[in-house]
Design a protein around this motif. Structure first.
Motif, PDB file in Angstrom:
ATOM      1  N   UNK A  11     -38.654  15.233  53.593  1.00  0.00           N
ATOM      2  CA  UNK A  11     -39.204  14.042  52.954  1.00  0.00           C
ATOM      3  C   UNK A  11     -38.249  12.874  53.083  1.00  0.00           C
ATOM      4  N   UNK A  12     -38.798  11.728  53.473  1.00  0.00           N
ATOM      5  CA  UNK A  12     -37.993  10.514  53.621  1.00  0.00           C
ATOM      6  C   UNK A  12     -36.782  10.755  54.510  1.00  0.00           C
ATOM      7  N   UNK A  13     -36.993  11.496  55.593  1.00  0.00           N
ATOM      8  CA  UNK A  13     -35.873  11.822  56.473  1.00  0.00           C
ATOM      9  C   UNK A  13     -35.242  10.601  57.098  1.00  0.00           C
ATOM     10  N   UNK A  14     -36.053   9.604  57.446  1.00  0.00           N
ATOM     11  CA  UNK A  14     -35.494   8.412  58.069  1.00  0.00           C
ATOM     12  C   UNK A  14     -34.631   7.631  57.089  1.00  0.00           C
ATOM     13  N   UNK A  15     -35.068   7.579  55.838  1.00  0.00           N
ATOM     14  CA  UNK A  15     -34.270   6.898  54.814  1.00  0.00           C
ATOM     15  C   UNK A  15     -32.933   7.591  54.615  1.00  0.00           C
ATOM     16  N   UNK A  16     -32.952   8.921  54.591  1.00  0.00           N
ATOM     17  CA  UNK A  16     -31.706   9.675  54.432  1.00  0.00           C
ATOM     18  C   UNK A  16     -30.801   9.479  55.649  1.00  0.00           C
ATOM     19  N   UNK A  17     -31.406   9.410  56.832  1.00  0.00           N
ATOM     20  CA  UNK A  17     -30.618   9.185  58.042  1.00  0.00           C
ATOM     21  C   UNK A  17     -29.901   7.832  57.967  1.00  0.00           C
ATOM     22  N   UNK A  18     -30.591   6.794  57.521  1.00  0.00           N
ATOM     23  CA  UNK A  18     -29.963   5.485  57.369  1.00  0.00           C
ATOM     24  C   UNK A  18     -28.804   5.553  56.384  1.00  0.00           C
ATOM     25  N   UNK A  19     -29.006   6.274  55.286  1.00  0.00           N
ATOM     26  CA  UNK A  19     -27.969   6.367  54.263  1.00  0.00           C
ATOM     27  C   UNK A  19     -26.714   7.038  54.815  1.00  0.00           C
ATOM     28  N   UNK A  20     -26.900   8.090  55.632  1.00  0.00           N
ATOM     29  CA  UNK A  20     -25.747   8.808  56.197  1.00  0.00           C
ATOM     30  C   UNK A  20     -24.979   7.917  57.149  1.00  0.00           C
ATOM     31  N   UNK A  21     -25.691   7.185  57.995  1.00  0.00           N
ATOM     32  CA  UNK A  21     -25.015   6.291  58.937  1.00  0.00           C
ATOM     33  C   UNK A  21     -24.287   5.180  58.192  1.00  0.00           C
ATOM     34  N   UNK A  22     -24.913   4.648  57.144  1.00  0.00           N
ATOM     35  CA  UNK A  22     -24.265   3.588  56.366  1.00  0.00           C
ATOM     36  C   UNK A  22     -23.031   4.123  55.648  1.00  0.00           C
ATOM     37  N   UNK A  23     -23.079   5.345  55.205  1.00  0.00           N
ATOM     38  CA  UNK A  23     -21.916   5.962  54.565  1.00  0.00           C
ATOM     39  C   UNK A  23     -20.719   5.998  55.516  1.00  0.00           C
ATOM     40  N   UNK A  24     -21.000   6.234  56.799  1.00  0.00           N
ATOM     41  CA  UNK A  24     -19.894   6.292  57.753  1.00  0.00           C
ATOM     42  C   UNK A  24     -19.372   4.905  58.132  1.00  0.00           C
ATOM     43  N   UNK A  25     -20.231   3.891  58.057  1.00  0.00           N
ATOM     44  CA  UNK A  25     -19.850   2.563  58.543  1.00  0.00           C
ATOM     45  C   UNK A  25     -19.427   1.593  57.442  1.00  0.00           C
ATOM     46  N   UNK A  26     -19.989   1.774  56.237  1.00  0.00           N
ATOM     47  CA  UNK A  26     -19.753   0.809  55.167  1.00  0.00           C
ATOM     48  C   UNK A  26     -19.122   1.483  53.956  1.00  0.00           C
ATOM     49  N   UNK A  27     -18.429   0.669  53.171  1.00  0.00           N
ATOM     50  CA  UNK A  27     -17.926   1.136  51.890  1.00  0.00           C
ATOM     51  C   UNK A  27     -19.030   1.067  50.848  1.00  0.00           C
ATOM     52  N   UNK A  28     -18.734   1.615  49.679  1.00  0.00           N
ATOM     53  CA  UNK A  28     -19.726   1.617  48.615  1.00  0.00           C
ATOM     54  C   UNK A  28     -20.087   0.196  48.209  1.00  0.00           C
ATOM     55  N   UNK A  29     -21.293   0.053  47.743  1.00  0.00           N
ATOM     56  CA  UNK A  29     -21.768  -1.243  47.290  1.00  0.00           C
ATOM     57  C   UNK A  29     -20.873  -1.756  46.171  1.00  0.00           C
TER      58      UNK A  29
END
Length: 967
Positions: A521-539
């Motif tokens: 479920x919502x696999x694409x959303x989770x994929x975006x979150x994982x990539x952002x975790x590697x590239x960006x710091x926490x909000x």
């Protein structure tokens, strides 16, 4: 398994041994703890220049470090942890996590090429960098091997559905390193050393060069005197098979069996098939198999004489290098053939031949054979289970044998606190107590120490086999699990390897699925979150706090959210940041992410511009797409895919010269056989043909403007440029390109149709090419409508009817063998005649051809069939039509009693029949003086049916005059 080796402080005898002896016995860590090695390691740690060539131990120490790295990441057994810790301390780390991180960053920076970083989390990376620092300055062979393994560290084996592992390695994102490898392959001279030749073949396979791989493999096989063949023998495959059928089998015999009675008796366990239908092994007929081979010999089948007396199930033991040759042959077939059942059937026997050797087999060779067999069996329903489980067993063996034991957690914590570094915990699936480095458990019982092989045996043929590193193996296993529907297993493997890009891609590919635990479920959303975790710091993180390593954060991947990581970019960027930015661009469809990937890579990452080009194509912005692809090919001139795409865009923009150059570069960048893609050759032909049309139009315009003579005088000053722009030259080049494409894809009728079109435009026409194209179109489409009647008429006129026949000879004339006229006549009679059903114009051509060769009876028969076809009764007997349907020259069915064109065609065919009967009827014994009656009957039948509709027409008057002349 721990290798038995003593600490230098415990064994003065071992430390006093020559370093080369220690390397030969697999005691690599002891070499690295010698005084000579320590001095070299300290020079490397202090970033001093490489030692001079006079350093006598430099190569030995470099090989020890290289082999220790390979043992710890590719073959096993696991390195002695105590000795390895001492080696690490020699690098000046002393357990200081800051120094460990600094050295790791330095190693990653040293290995980055063209914006591409190390693919996976690789243990003992400092050993490889140290070995590379030493061996790159040694002989060509060592330099080549180091570059090949550097390439493997950077290459991601991305497998798609149905693809093979080796195909995934052929996409080149590091052209600089690839160029160094190709240069090394050209520099290293085998000098009759078959082992080096085999090794070079495997490297060429890795680079996607089939022809070069086959060339060096054939040379090595010949040098060794090794004979093998893939043939058939009678046997049974299933338990309930009553009758033997031909089974594919590899027959092979070594010239000598050297190396088969030495070390390496132990080998990994091969799993049983345990199928209720298939036999564990093919059961060949004891007598039938031998008779079958004997019959093949009598029929001069391609079975070497040395193999004719060998029984398929009683073959001699092969030497190790000959076993590797069979595995290389299987790999070539696997990597460069379509992923279909036929390829599987041809590849599997090569692996089975190695596995079925009854004698001693080297540990790593046997492991590789099991892996090759698994790659085939995983795509077959009956063997899928064994294929996946066997691959799991091979991966388990490698992973368990290369995973370093976990240090005592309390000691680790104390050491970290002493250095002021907080304890690092990484959660897996929300379980904070599960460390990333936990030693993976084996799916099957681990082998006992007595059942395994020592490191020097495992590493003996590692370069010749080009064994994959453990992270490639685990990635392949993950894709295999995903292929059989177990995405969860695939994700867990990628998590353990810290291949976060692959984890994200797995979630994205499964976005449409919603399984029980909600992973889909919502696999694409989770994929975006994982990539952002590697590239960006926490909000909400301040820019000054952006240097935190994402692996130091406690993250639950099941609950991670995209909005949680919208802070500043991480500094420094992860080693594979350009790829992560491109994936994020694919997921969010934003061009700025591709631009960021290009910027971070120092404008060296070609995939960033490739993705940007595809984005612009989606926006219908062809000019921007072309600009992006031009940047991509500027940094990666070895990718035929990029050149192809640039050619496509240029062709759509009408830039035919640029398109032709791009397709030419794509062919040059492909395999050395001139390209393996018929589409590329076809597009090159289209580009050149468009240039030809442009040039013809340009010359015509010049002639109309009165500048033709001036243009000719200017062209004479530069003959080469003039020839390049000559319309005939362009047309000939276009034809040759289409011919090459048709030869590669010989069942593509469209390419053959282009061959026909261009060959018929040459003056004089290229008869062999036109004929060849027509033959293939007729073979592929098997329809009279597929044949261009105008081209066929042109071919008949140019190649047959315009040729003078010898005079004075009687009877049917047979043209000389090998002549164009004979070939054309044979094509008409054997290929065209069987296809004619309703189109009368084909019979008209056949009648003209038969008249030319003085086959008057055949000419009358053809003219009569042409008349019947026009009348609409080609299948009826006698001269009476069976219907009023007619097929016009355009192939459309018409009623000649209503359609004027169809009526004119019927009159034309009637006149032709009467003329043929008048001119040649008396020369045919079966007709003789009856010709006039037959002609009158044909004319009267047409007039009788068409009187009411066409009595007052010009064609009616023509029939009346014809009938009057027959009285």
């Amino acid at each position: 398994m721990m290798i038995v080796s003593s600490s230098p402080t415990d064994s003065g005898e071992a430390s006093s041994q020559p370093l080369k002896e220690l390397v030969e016995h697999g005691r690599y860590l002891e070499v690295l703890l010698s005084d000579a090695a320590k001095a070299l390691i300290q020079s490397y740690a202090q970033q001093s220049p490489p030692p001079t060539a006079q350093h006598q131990d430099k190569k030995t120490v470099g090989l020890a470090a290289f082999n220790a790295f390979l043992q710890g990441n590719v073959t096993g057994p696991v390195l002695d942890d105590k000795l390895l810790a001492e080696v690490e301390n020699t690098f000046g780390l002393d357990g200081d996590m800051r120094k460990v991180k600094a050295l790791k960053r330095r190693c990653l920076a040293e290995l980055e090429v063209d914006g591409v970083g190390v693919y996976a989390h690789v243990p003992m990376l400092e050993l490889f960098c140290f070995a590379r620092w030493l061996l790159l300055w040694e002989d060509e062979k060592d330099r080549l091997r180091v570059n090949v393994w550097h390439y493997k560290l950077l290459t991601e084996p991305s497998l798609g559905s149905g693809s093979t592992f080796n195909k995934g390695l052929q996409w080149c994102e590091v052209p600089s390193l690839r160029g160094e490898i190709e240069k090394g392959l050209g520099t290293v001279v085998s000098n009759g050393d078959a082992e080096e030749g085999i090794e070079k073949a495997m490297v060429w396979i890795m680079l996607g060069q089939e022809k070069k791989a086959r060339e060096v493999l054939e040379r090595a096989t010949k040098d060794r005197g090794f004979v093998y063949t893939l043939t058939g023998a009678l046997g049974k495959r299933t338990k309930f098979q009553a009758r033997s059928t031909s089974q594919l089998v590899v027959l092979a015999k070594s010239e000598s069996a050297e190396g088969t009675d030495g070390k390496g008796a132990a080998k990994p366990e091969g799993l049983k098939l345990n199928d209720d239908t298939l036999l564990e092994e093919l059961k060949f007929d004891k007598e039938g198999g031998e008779t079958d081979l004997g019959e093949r010999d009598d029929k001069k089948e391609d079975v070497p004489e040395e193999l004719r007396d060998i029984k398929p199930d009683e073959q001699p033991q092969l030497s190790p290098l000959d076993q590797i040759i069979l595995l290389v042959e299987a790999t070539i077939k696997d990597a460069f053939s379509p992923a279909d059942t036929l390829t599987s059937e041809e590849v599997l026997p090569f692996a089975v031949r190695v596995i079925s050797d009854r004698g001693k087999t080297n540990w790593q060779i046997y492991t590789h054979a099991l892996l090759v067999r698994s790659r085939i069996e995983v795509h077959r329903s009956r063997t899928m289970e064994r294929g996946v489980l066997q691959m799991q067993a091979v991966v388990d063996q490698v992973v368990v044998d290369t995973t370093r034991p976990e240090p005592d957690q309390s000691q680790h914590k104390e050491r970290a606190e002493e250095n002021g570094v907080p304890e690092i915990k990484v959660s897996v699936n929300g379980d904070e107590a599960a460390p990333v480095h936990s030693k993976p458990k084996s799916f099957f019982p681990a082998a006992k120490p007595s059942e395994t092989a020592p490191p020097e045996v495992r590493l003996q043929y590692i370069h010749t086999l080009s064994s994959p590193p453990r992270w490639h193996l685990e990635s392949e296993l993950a894709y295999s699990w995903a292929g059989v529907g177990s995405l969860v297993s695939a994700v867990e493997i990628f998590k353990r390897l810290r291949l976060w890009a692959e984890v994200a891609l797995c979630y994205a590919s499964n976005a449409a699925r919603d399984d029980e635990d909600g992973r889909g479920k919502d696999g694409e959303t989770k994929a975006k979150a994982i990539i952002r975790w590697r590239l960006f710091n926490k909000t909400g993180t301040a820019p000054t706090d952006s240097e935190q390593d994402p692996d130091e954060e406690q993250v639950d991947l099941d609950s991670i959210k995209e909005a949680d990581y919208c802070g500043p970019e991480r500094r420094p960027a992860p080693p594979n940041a350009p790829r992560l930015w491109c994936i994020l661009g694919d997921l969010e469809n934003k061009a700025e992410y591709y631009e960021r990937a290009w910027e971070i890579s120092g404008q060296r990452y070609s995939r960033a511009q490739k993705s940007l080009g595809e984005y612009y194509l989606q926006q219908k912005d062809l000019l921007s797409a072309r600009g992006a692809y031009k940047k991509a090919v500027h940094v990666n001139r070895l990718s035929n895919e990029l050149w192809n795409r640039l050619g496509d865009i240029s062709l759509r923009l009408g830039e035919f010269s640029d398109a032709a150059e791009a397709f030419g570069r794509a062919i040059a960048a492909s395999d050395s056989n001139g390209g393996d893609d018929a589409r590329t050759w076809s597009n090159l032909g289209s580009s050149l043909y468009s240039l030809y049309l442009e040039r013809v139009k340009e010359l015509k315009q010049q002639k109309q403007n009165g500048v033709h003579e001036e243009a000719e005088a200017s062209a004479a000053q530069d003959d080469e440029e003039h020839r390049a722009k000559d319309p005939r030259t362009l047309l000939t080049q276009s034809l040759n390109a289409y011919k090459k494409g048709a030869a590669i894809s010989h069942d593509n009728w469209r390419i053959w149709d282009n061959v026909i079109t261009l060959a018929s435009r040459l003056r004089p026409i290229a008869v062999p090419e036109v004929l060849l194209g027509l033959q293939h179109v007729a073979r592929i489409k098997k329809s009279e409508d597929a044949i261009d009647i105008d081209v066929l008429r042109l071919l008949l006129n140019e190649a047959v009817l315009s040729v003078e026949k010898p005079t004075g000879s009687a009877g049917v004339y047979e043209p000389p063998r090998g002549s164009n006229e004979r070939a054309v006549i044979q094509f008409l009679e054997t290929s065209v005649v069987p296809l004619i059903t309703a189109r009368s114009e084909f019979w008209e051509l056949i009648a003209r051809e038969r008249v030319w060769k003085r086959d008057f009876a055949g000419a009358i028969d053809a003219a009569e069939k042409a008349w019947r076809a026009a009348m609409g009764g080609a299948s009826s007997g006698g001269l009476l039509p069976g219907s009023n349907g007619s097929v016009g020259p355009d192939g459309k069915s018409r009623n000649w009693l209503e359609d004027k064109e169809a009526w004119a065609l019927v009159v034309e065919r009637t006149d032709e029949l009467a003329s043929v009967l008048e001119n040649y009827g008396e020369d045919v014994p079966e007709i003789g003086s009856k010709w006039k009656g037959k002609a009158r009957l044909a004319v009267r039948s047409v007039m009788g049916k068409g009187k009411e509709a066409w009595e007052d027409t010009e064609e009616w008057d023509r029939l009346k005059g014809l009938l009057e002349g027959l009285r």
